[in-house]
Write a protein that holds these residues in place. Structure first.
Motif, PDB file in Angstrom:
ATOM      1  N   ALA A   1       0.839  -1.207   0.000  1.00  0.00           N
ATOM      2  CA  ALA A   1       0.000   0.000   0.000  1.00  0.00           C
ATOM      3  C   ALA A   1       0.869   1.251   0.000  1.00  0.00           C
ATOM      4  O   ALA A   1       0.579   2.225  -0.705  1.00  0.00           O
ATOM      5  N   THR A   2       1.946   1.221   0.754  1.00  0.00           N
ATOM      6  CA  THR A   2       2.860   2.363   0.806  1.00  0.00           C
ATOM      7  C   THR A   2       3.572   2.521  -0.531  1.00  0.00           C
ATOM      8  O   THR A   2       3.731   3.638  -1.028  1.00  0.00           O
ATOM      9  N   GLN A   3       3.978   1.417  -1.129  1.00  0.00           N
ATOM     10  CA  GLN A   3       4.619   1.466  -2.448  1.00  0.00           C
ATOM     11  C   GLN A   3       3.690   2.082  -3.486  1.00  0.00           C
ATOM     12  O   GLN A   3       4.132   2.878  -4.312  1.00  0.00           O
ATOM     13  N   ARG A   4       2.407   1.722  -3.409  1.00  0.00           N
ATOM     14  CA  ARG A   4       1.432   2.299  -4.360  1.00  0.00           C
ATOM     15  C   ARG A   4       1.326   3.809  -4.180  1.00  0.00           C
ATOM     16  O   ARG A   4       1.288   4.564  -5.155  1.00  0.00           O
ATOM     17  N   GLU A   5       1.296   4.253  -2.917  1.00  0.00           N
ATOM     18  CA  GLU A   5       1.197   5.696  -2.662  1.00  0.00           C
ATOM     19  C   GLU A   5       2.431   6.446  -3.149  1.00  0.00           C
ATOM     20  O   GLU A   5       2.339   7.604  -3.552  1.00  0.00           O
ATOM     21  N   LEU A   6       3.568   5.772  -3.109  1.00  0.00           N
ATOM     22  CA  LEU A   6       4.813   6.414  -3.519  1.00  0.00           C
ATOM     23  C   LEU A   6       5.155   6.171  -4.988  1.00  0.00           C
ATOM     24  O   LEU A   6       6.191   6.645  -5.458  1.00  0.00           O
ATOM     25  N   SER A   7       4.292   5.473  -5.714  1.00  0.00           N
ATOM     26  CA  SER A   7       4.589   5.135  -7.114  1.00  0.00           C
ATOM     27  C   SER A   7       4.908   6.346  -7.998  1.00  0.00           C
ATOM     28  O   SER A   7       5.742   6.219  -8.894  1.00  0.00           O
ATOM     29  N   PRO A   8       4.328   7.528  -7.782  1.00  0.00           N
ATOM     30  CA  PRO A   8       4.721   8.664  -8.623  1.00  0.00           C
ATOM     31  C   PRO A   8       6.179   9.096  -8.419  1.00  0.00           C
ATOM     32  O   PRO A   8       6.719   9.835  -9.235  1.00  0.00           O
ATOM     33  N   PHE A   9       6.803   8.622  -7.352  1.00  0.00           N
ATOM     34  CA  PHE A   9       8.164   9.033  -7.024  1.00  0.00           C
ATOM     35  C   PHE A   9       9.170   7.897  -7.216  1.00  0.00           C
ATOM     36  O   PHE A   9      10.269   7.943  -6.649  1.00  0.00           O
ATOM     37  N   GLU A  10       8.801   6.906  -8.015  1.00  0.00           N
ATOM     38  CA  GLU A  10       9.674   5.760  -8.258  1.00  0.00           C
ATOM     39  C   GLU A  10      11.065   6.235  -8.679  1.00  0.00           C
ATOM     40  O   GLU A  10      11.204   7.113  -9.512  1.00  0.00           O
ATOM     41  N   GLY A  11      12.091   5.657  -8.049  1.00  0.00           N
ATOM     42  CA  GLY A  11      13.460   6.029  -8.356  1.00  0.00           C
ATOM     43  C   GLY A  11      13.977   7.203  -7.535  1.00  0.00           C
ATOM     44  O   GLY A  11      15.159   7.525  -7.592  1.00  0.00           O
ATOM     45  N   LYS A  12      13.105   7.829  -6.758  1.00  0.00           N
ATOM     46  CA  LYS A  12      13.490   8.976  -5.937  1.00  0.00           C
ATOM     47  C   LYS A  12      13.610   8.596  -4.459  1.00  0.00           C
ATOM     48  O   LYS A  12      13.984   9.419  -3.645  1.00  0.00           O
ATOM     49  N   TYR A  13      13.268   7.366  -4.115  1.00  0.00           N
ATOM     50  CA  TYR A  13      13.352   6.940  -2.723  1.00  0.00           C
ATOM     51  C   TYR A  13      13.893   5.522  -2.642  1.00  0.00           C
ATOM     52  O   TYR A  13      13.824   4.760  -3.607  1.00  0.00           O
ATOM     53  N   ILE A  14      14.453   5.198  -1.480  1.00  0.00           N
ATOM     54  CA  ILE A  14      14.831   3.823  -1.163  1.00  0.00           C
ATOM     55  C   ILE A  14      14.281   3.511   0.221  1.00  0.00           C
ATOM     56  O   ILE A  14      13.984   4.415   1.002  1.00  0.00           O
ATOM     57  N   TYR A  15      14.127   2.233   0.492  1.00  0.00           N
ATOM     58  CA  TYR A  15      13.647   1.789   1.792  1.00  0.00           C
ATOM     59  C   TYR A  15      14.735   0.972   2.469  1.00  0.00           C
ATOM     60  O   TYR A  15      15.321   0.073   1.865  1.00  0.00           O
ATOM     61  N   VAL A  16      15.002   1.274   3.737  1.00  0.00           N
ATOM     62  CA  VAL A  16      15.983   0.547   4.525  1.00  0.00           C
ATOM     63  C   VAL A  16      15.286   0.031   5.777  1.00  0.00           C
ATOM     64  O   VAL A  16      14.820   0.838   6.594  1.00  0.00           O
ATOM     65  N   PRO A  17      15.173  -1.300   5.940  1.00  0.00           N
ATOM     66  CA  PRO A  17      14.557  -1.825   7.155  1.00  0.00           C
ATOM     67  C   PRO A  17      15.436  -1.531   8.367  1.00  0.00           C
ATOM     68  O   PRO A  17      16.662  -1.654   8.297  1.00  0.00           O
ATOM     69  N   CYS A  18      14.811  -1.111   9.455  1.00  0.00           N
ATOM     70  CA  CYS A  18      15.571  -0.741  10.652  1.00  0.00           C
ATOM     71  C   CYS A  18      14.687  -0.925  11.875  1.00  0.00           C
ATOM     72  O   CYS A  18      13.810  -0.103  12.146  1.00  0.00           O
ATOM     73  N   ASN A  19      14.905  -1.991  12.599  1.00  0.00           N
ATOM     74  CA  ASN A  19      14.118  -2.266  13.802  1.00  0.00           C
ATOM     75  C   ASN A  19      15.021  -2.114  15.019  1.00  0.00           C
ATOM     76  O   ASN A  19      15.922  -2.899  15.245  1.00  0.00           O
ATOM     77  N   VAL A  20      14.784  -1.093  15.802  1.00  0.00           N
ATOM     78  CA  VAL A  20      15.601  -0.834  16.987  1.00  0.00           C
ATOM     79  C   VAL A  20      14.827  -1.096  18.281  1.00  0.00           C
ATOM     80  O   VAL A  20      15.177  -0.600  19.330  1.00  0.00           O
ATOM     81  N   GLN A  21      13.770  -1.898  18.180  1.00  0.00           N
ATOM     82  CA  GLN A  21      12.962  -2.201  19.363  1.00  0.00           C
ATOM     83  C   GLN A  21      13.710  -3.027  20.394  1.00  0.00           C
ATOM     84  O   GLN A  21      13.549  -2.831  21.582  1.00  0.00           O
ATOM     85  N   GLY A  22      14.487  -3.990  19.926  1.00  0.00           N
ATOM     86  CA  GLY A  22      15.200  -4.856  20.851  1.00  0.00           C
ATOM     87  C   GLY A  22      16.520  -4.237  21.284  1.00  0.00           C
ATOM     88  O   GLY A  22      17.215  -3.617  20.517  1.00  0.00           O
ATOM     89  N   LYS A  23      16.827  -4.418  22.567  1.00  0.00           N
ATOM     90  CA  LYS A  23      18.064  -3.878  23.105  1.00  0.00           C
ATOM     91  C   LYS A  23      19.118  -4.983  23.134  1.00  0.00           C
ATOM     92  O   LYS A  23      18.923  -6.031  23.742  1.00  0.00           O
ATOM     93  N   ALA A  24      20.206  -4.777  22.441  1.00  0.00           N
ATOM     94  CA  ALA A  24      21.276  -5.776  22.407  1.00  0.00           C
ATOM     95  C   ALA A  24      22.152  -5.605  23.642  1.00  0.00           C
ATOM     96  O   ALA A  24      22.497  -4.498  24.029  1.00  0.00           O
ATOM     97  N   SER A  25      22.517  -6.714  24.250  1.00  0.00           N
ATOM     98  CA  SER A  25      23.401  -6.639  25.412  1.00  0.00           C
ATOM     99  C   SER A  25      24.836  -6.637  24.930  1.00  0.00           C
ATOM    100  O   SER A  25      25.207  -7.336  23.994  1.00  0.00           O
ATOM    101  N   LEU A  26      25.635  -5.855  25.591  1.00  0.00           N
ATOM    102  CA  LEU A  26      27.054  -5.756  25.211  1.00  0.00           C
ATOM    103  C   LEU A  26      27.932  -6.538  26.135  1.00  0.00           C
ATOM    104  O   LEU A  26      27.717  -6.762  27.246  1.00  0.00           O
TER     105      LEU A  26
END
Length: 65
Positions: free
Chosen positions: A40-65
């Protein structure tokens, strides 16, 4: 031409900001928790094809060091 990075940009205020920057002619990097950008989001952004990229980024989980 400006390059814009917006985190949390697949819905709500972030998505509205991304859309406005795209309308202004900017290149936009979108990010969200999903592995891929929703169809659905891709359809909304279809007029801007080639002008955006998507990068998955989930920072919900806290990694232990």
């Amino acid at each position: 031409m400006k390059n814009i990075v917006i985190t949390g940009s697949t819905r709500g205020i972030g998505f509205s900001m991304a859309t406005e920057f795209l309308r202004a002619g900017c290149n936009v990097t979108l990010s969200g928790r999903g592995k891929v950008l929703a169809e659905a989001t891709q359809r909304e952004l279809s007029p801007f094809e080639g002008k955006y990229i998507y990068v998955p980024c989930n920072v919900q989980g806290k990694a232990s060091l």
